[in-house]
Write a protein that holds these residues in place. Structure first.
Motif, short mmCIF file in Angstrom:
data_model
loop_
_atom_site.label_atom_id
_atom_site.label_comp_id
_atom_site.label_asym_id
_atom_site.label_seq_id
_atom_site.Cartn_x
_atom_site.Cartn_y
_atom_site.Cartn_z
N ALA A 140 22.42 -40.30 15.00
CA ALA A 140 22.90 -38.94 14.74
C ALA A 140 21.73 -37.98 14.80
N VAL A 141 22.01 -36.72 15.08
CA VAL A 141 20.95 -35.70 15.11
C VAL A 141 21.01 -34.92 13.79
N ALA B 100 17.77 -25.59 14.78
CA ALA B 100 16.62 -25.10 15.56
C ALA B 100 17.04 -24.87 17.02
N LEU B 101 17.92 -25.73 17.52
CA LEU B 101 18.40 -25.55 18.91
C LEU B 101 19.23 -24.28 19.02
N ALA C 54 18.67 -20.89 21.23
CA ALA C 54 19.71 -20.30 22.08
C ALA C 54 19.81 -18.80 21.82
N CYS C 55 19.71 -18.43 20.55
CA CYS C 55 19.93 -17.03 20.17
C CYS C 55 18.73 -16.13 20.50
N LEU C 56 17.67 -16.70 21.08
CA LEU C 56 16.56 -15.87 21.56
C LEU C 56 16.79 -15.44 23.01
N LEU D 100 16.70 -26.50 26.88
CA LEU D 100 15.24 -26.61 27.01
C LEU D 100 14.63 -26.98 25.65
N ALA D 101 15.14 -26.36 24.60
CA ALA D 101 14.62 -26.66 23.25
C ALA D 101 14.93 -28.11 22.89
N ALA D 102 16.10 -28.58 23.30
CA ALA D 102 16.47 -29.99 23.03
C ALA D 102 15.49 -30.92 23.75
N ALA D 103 15.26 -30.65 25.03
CA ALA D 103 14.35 -31.51 25.81
C ALA D 103 12.95 -31.52 25.18
#
Ligand SMILES: Cc1cc2nc3c(=O)[nH]c(=O)nc-3n(C[C@H](O)[C@H](O)[C@H](O)COP(=O)(O)O)c2cc1C
Length: 201
Positions: free
Chosen positions: A20-21, A28-29, A33-35, A137-140
């Motif tokens: 699980a994450v 944070a992801l 996204a919201c940026l 991208l943040a996930a990667a």
């Protein structure tokens, strides 16, 4: 100039290990996204993070019922429909987390005519794409796998109702997120045929 490594490193990964994450990581992801850039300094997106079995099943059922009806109307044969619906259900319920990206009219301009109204919504949709890319991208960057799934854009109302979301939230994109299955090989990525895809004037 070389491509930024972090852009090249993101791939669509469709298989996950069982972990699980953590919700703080998922937050944070969403923050990344919201940026994303958005029209008129608005933030017309809403993100639904679905990491419970009940949530995943509700969304898979709601979108699956609609897809089944569409396929029946298209005249697809019953055995094939059954295969497609089962595979899609498994894909959604088997992912550790689903992030459903929705659009609202919050902060957007309203126009009296249909043409400009559609353009305004299109502009917001472009920004939702930018937000989803930021999220992936943040996930990667933290070793998480992700894959964009188109389904909600074909059945926004069913996706919204399946999760009892506010009526003004319109689901547009789904992202599977989890830790990658080490055995998964991303599809071969063809070289960018720059000469075909861009023009200088
Ligand atoms: C709007 C959009 C919809 C997509 N829908 C799906 C989908 O429904 N299922 C899927 O497996 N991949 C989907 N993808 C992922 C693409 O197949 C993938 O990005 C493309 O093949 C390039 O591979 P890469 O992301 O590894 O570079 C989608 C991508 C985008 C941008």
């Amino acid at each position: 100039m070389t491509l930024p490594a972090f852009v090249a490193a993101r791939r669509s990964i469709r298989a996950f290990d069982g972990r699980a994450v953590d919700r703080a990581e998922l937050d944070a992801l969403v923050e990344a996204a919201c940026l994303a850039p958005a029209p008129h300094h608005s933030r017309p997106w809403r993100f639904v993070v679905i990491d419970t079995d009940a949530g995943k099943t509700a969304l898979a059922d709601g979108m699956g019922d609609r897809w089944q009806r569409d396929l029946e109307e298209d005249g697809v044969d019953a055995i094939r429909i059954d295969e497609l619906i089962r595979a899609s259900h498994l894909k959604l319920t088997g992912a550790p987390t689903l992030v459903l990206a929705c659009l609202t009219w919050d902060g957007l301009d309203r126009y009296p005519d249909e043409t400009r109204q559609r353009a305004e919504w299109g502009m917001a949709l472009l920004s939702l794409g930018a937000a989803v890319e930021n999220l992936m991208l943040a996930a990667a960057d933290v070793g998480l796998a992700s894959c964009w799934v188109a389904a909600p854009i074909f059945c926004p109302d069913e996706a919204r109702d399946a999760l009892a979301l506010p009526t003004e939230w319109s689901p547009q994109a789904l992202v599977l997120v989890g830790y990658p299955d080490a055995a998964y090989e991303p599809r071969v990525r063809p070289l960018v045929p720059l000469h075909d895809l861009r023009a200088f004037r």
